[in-house]
Scaffold this motif. Structure first.
Motif, PDB file in Angstrom:
ATOM      1  N   LYS A 157     -17.853 -16.836   0.436  1.00 51.61           N
ATOM      2  CA  LYS A 157     -19.231 -16.182  -0.541  1.00 51.61           C
ATOM      3  C   LYS A 157     -20.013 -16.119  -1.570  1.00 51.61           C
ATOM      4  O   LYS A 157     -19.531 -16.062  -2.981  1.00 51.61           O
ATOM      5  N   GLY A 177     -18.673 -14.808   8.822  1.00 53.41           N
ATOM      6  CA  GLY A 177     -18.369 -15.525   7.477  1.00 53.41           C
ATOM      7  C   GLY A 177     -16.338 -15.450   8.178  1.00 53.41           C
ATOM      8  O   GLY A 177     -16.310 -16.310   7.207  1.00 53.41           O
ATOM      9  N   ARG A 222     -27.868 -23.771   0.707  1.00 49.56           N
ATOM     10  CA  ARG A 222     -26.977 -24.363   0.226  1.00 49.56           C
ATOM     11  C   ARG A 222     -27.544 -26.045  -0.587  1.00 49.56           C
ATOM     12  O   ARG A 222     -28.070 -26.250   0.539  1.00 49.56           O
ATOM     13  N   HIS A 237     -26.598 -22.151   6.058  1.00 53.14           N
ATOM     14  CA  HIS A 237     -25.380 -21.035   5.313  1.00 53.14           C
ATOM     15  C   HIS A 237     -24.230 -21.120   5.901  1.00 53.14           C
ATOM     16  O   HIS A 237     -23.759 -21.510   6.933  1.00 53.14           O
ATOM     17  N   GLN A 238     -23.671 -20.083   5.090  1.00 59.17           N
ATOM     18  CA  GLN A 238     -22.189 -19.882   5.869  1.00 59.17           C
ATOM     19  C   GLN A 238     -21.965 -19.351   6.830  1.00 59.17           C
ATOM     20  O   GLN A 238     -20.873 -19.498   7.463  1.00 59.17           O
ATOM     21  N   ASN A 272     -16.698 -20.602   8.511  1.00 60.02           N
ATOM     22  CA  ASN A 272     -18.149 -21.115   7.744  1.00 60.02           C
ATOM     23  C   ASN A 272     -19.284 -22.244   9.081  1.00 60.02           C
ATOM     24  O   ASN A 272     -18.094 -22.910   8.541  1.00 60.02           O
ATOM     25  N   GLN A 326     -21.615 -23.547   8.033  1.00 61.78           N
ATOM     26  CA  GLN A 326     -22.365 -24.628   7.673  1.00 61.78           C
ATOM     27  C   GLN A 326     -21.188 -25.754   7.503  1.00 61.78           C
ATOM     28  O   GLN A 326     -22.013 -26.955   7.402  1.00 61.78           O
TER      29      GLN A 326
END
Length: 659
Positions: free
Chosen positions: A317, A608, A447, A624-625, A611, A613
């Motif tokens: 992260k 999380g 990101r 995002h993750q 991932n 993403q």
């Protein structure tokens, strides 16, 4: 002259004889005896001359024939003894002749007469006929193959020439393997991690970092130089860099094992300048790749190729930065640009949400405090934040929201466009307005994507931030307002709604600065109850959400739901269903596949562990993750489901290999 002499001699004799016959005929009129003798003598001489001419002509023809045979034999001998392989094929692509070199180096002594050309040469003869040079590998040798067409008496042949380029290709391969490339390595958030560490802990961390860098370079013949406390420049030959790429930059995994002060894991961001013609160009590409790696949250290596960017790592992260120096600098620079602009337009991404519209409203309120009128560009027919838009419009007397068409008609070169909650030029609300504007400011927390906006005068990008509304809230605190004016309450509530949306009510991707921004908005009078009402759904929407959750299937700890439901609020209901499935025990990630018009959408969520993403990027999406999405066109729901399963399996296999 030797060839011309016999012909000239016979012509001269013929002229003399013709004259003699003429004289004899004239003499015959006066003296028949002498005239008759002259005529007989001339006739005999002509017969003799004719016989001699015939004999000489035969000898001359025989001589020419011998010379022609000699030349043909010499040419054939020359072709056969050439030091390069040569073959002749007929119109049916069969071998009809080949020289000694071809037999030794290509057919290895076997007779190929009458065999098909493709059995020995893996080339298209049609491309050779077109005059194209082709490179072909035959029997561990590399040849540049060319062709010449020969036609006579309706008979067609192709003469194939083989030019040996094995040494050149080996030299080229060796040159490419030894080509130097610049690699830049940066320790992520080094200053923030080190500022609270003891001197002994700093020394221990520096030692472990140096040892890790030495181990990284030990398998190469390149060199590395430390240019600052957290940055290293390396020059590595391509052959060794390819090994690092095949190993997927294991230094990223090894770095995480280093704990600063026993609790802060170390991460690297790596930019690779691969494929440049010079070291200066390689360094430039490496910097671009490093910016991309940092813009995606760090802890990854990035390589730029002809097909785009290639990413390795990115499993950690983004670490929240405690220093607000950058935010203060950005706020001051933004204020200077704003004050020098005539009109200000604020625009988010298409299908805007509470974060996109909320951050736009917050900026518009700040612009008014600076004495500038700002307009928010939204397409209300394709917007997911209509309750917020209606709420803000009910609180203000001046028109704040305009359509893209109205903005395009009123914008000129001296105006400013601020883009929030996206940095991807393919995702903005209106491309025509974007292309018309000369001054552009970007504020985003996603990101970094490949198609990022490159012509912005200010590019404020912080992937660690929870939302664009959080970033705008911090910027507002550093703007220099005249007097004691404060941001109106409804603007503060708009910003708070954006933060609550992207953090799932302060559950996901929430840091210290997120709560500090929320506290600042609460101090301005933002009411959490009023904000919560903006998230309320109708009973029908709730039924659709539960119906989507009920169709979920479990695959490798991932919940996947597929729905054919059609409604105007599917872009809201589907992500909510994905969020709800994360509450199921044993689920690490959730995915909802749904259709809007002719597009297949996939909404992805996780805590999380996985991932999402990276999984969505495999399907040309991003995010995002813990929160990502993608859109697929010209594909069925079943094909989208299979593509998602393949992407999940591929990512899980990569995780297992890394472990």
């Amino acid at each position: 002259m030797k060839k011309k002499f016999p012909a000239m001699f016979f012509i001269l004799i013929t002229v003399i004889l013709a004259e003699q016959i003429f004289v004899s005929l004239s003499l015959y009129k006066y003296n028949k005896l002498y005239g008759l003798i002259g005529i007989i003598a001339s006739t005999i001489f002509i017969v003799i001359l004719a016989v001699v001419s015939i004999i000489c002509s035969k000898n001359f023809i025989r001589h020419i024939f011998k010379m022609n045979n000699h030349l043909e034999n010499s040419a054939a001998e020359y072709m056969n003894n050439l030091p390069a392989p040569i073959a002749v094929i007929n119109s049916e692509k069969q071998f009809v002749w080949y020289n000694q070199e071809f037999s030794e180096r290509i057919s290895h002594g076997s007779d190929v007469f009458g065999l098909d050309f493709k059995e020995y040469i893996s080339l298209e003869s049609d491309s050779l006929i077109a005059g194209e040079m082709s490179i072909c590998r035959i029997n561990d040798s590399v040849y540049r193959v060319s062709c010449e067409k020969f036609e006579e008496n309706e008979i067609s042949f192709l003469i194939i020439y083989f030019h040996d380029e094995t040494e050149y290709q080996n030299l080229k391969k060796k040159c490419n393997a030894s080509h130097p490339n610049v690699v830049i390595l940066t320790i992520d958030t080094y200053d923030e991690i080190m500022q609270n560490a003891k001197e002994s802990e700093k020394a221990q961390a520096s030692l472990e970092i140096e040892q890790l860098i030495e181990k990284f370079m030990s398998s190469t013949n390149g060199f590395i130089k430390k240019t600052s406390s957290n940055t290293f420049y390396a020059v590595i030959e391509k052959q060794h860099l390819d090994e690092k790429i095949n190993d997927k930059f294991k230094i990223l995994d090894m770095a995480r094992d280093i704990k600063i002060a026993g609790k802060y894991p170390l991460t690297f961001s790596i930019g690779v300048g691969l494929g440049a013609d010079s070291l200066s160009e390689s360094e430039k590409i490496a910097r671009q790749c490093l910016d991309m790696a940092l813009g995606r949250g760090g802890d990854q290596a990035v390589i730029k190729s002809d097909n785009g960017y290639q990413f390795f790592g990115g499993v950690s992260k983004g670490v929240e930065k405690m220093s607000r120096t950058k935010t203060r600098i950005i706020a001051n620079a933004m204020q200077d640009v704003i004050m020098n602009s005539d009109k200000i337009f604020i625009m988010g991404h298409h299908h805007g949400d509470l974060d996109s519209v909320g951050s736009s409203c917050g900026l518009a309120g700040a612009m008014k405090l600076l004495g500038k009128e700002a307009r928010i560009v939204v397409d209300k027919t394709n917007n997911l934040a209509l309750p917020l838009i209606e709420y803000v419009e009910s609180q203000t007397d001046t028109p704040l929201f305009i359509t893209p068409a109205e903005a395009i008609n009123s914008a000129d070169e001296n105006d400013l466009l601020i883009i929030v909650d996206t940095h991807n030029e393919n995702c903005i609300e209106n491309s025509e307005l974007y292309n018309k504007m000369r001054q552009i400011i970007v504020i985003d927390h996603h990101r970094k994507a490949v198609n990022f906006i490159k012509n912005a005068v200010i590019f404020h990008h912080e992937p660690y931030a929870s939302s664009a509304s959080e970033m705008v809230t911090e910027i507002i605190q550093y703007l220099r307002f005249s007097g004691d004016d404060k941001l109106p309450v409804y603007h503060a509530e708009a910003l708070l709604s954006g933060i609550m949306l992207d953090t799932k009510s302060f559950v996901m991707k929430t840091g210290v600065r997120t709560f500090e921004a929320a506290a600042f908005l609460k101090k301005l009078g933002a009411d959490t109850v009023s904000v919560k009402l903006l998230f309320s759904n109708s009973f029908e929407s709730y039924k659709r959400r539960t119906e989507i959750v009920s169709t979920a299937k479990i695959h490798n700890n991932c919940a996947i739901a597929i729905t054919d439901l059609q409604s105007d609020d599917m872009r809201i209901v589907a992500p909510q269903a994905a969020d709800e499935m994360l509450g199921i025990t044993g689920i690490d990630a959730s995915f909802v596949i749904y259709r809007t018009d002719s597009t297949i959408n996939i909404s992805a969520r996780s805590f999380g562990v996985i991932n999402v993403q990276i999984i969505m990027e495999m399907l040309n999406g991003g995010g995002h993750q813990t929160m990502a999405a993608t859109q697929l066109r010209d594909i069925t729901m079943e094909e989208a489901y299979e593509a998602l399963l393949n992407a999940i399996n591929q990512r899980l296999n990569e995780i297992h290999k890394e472990e």
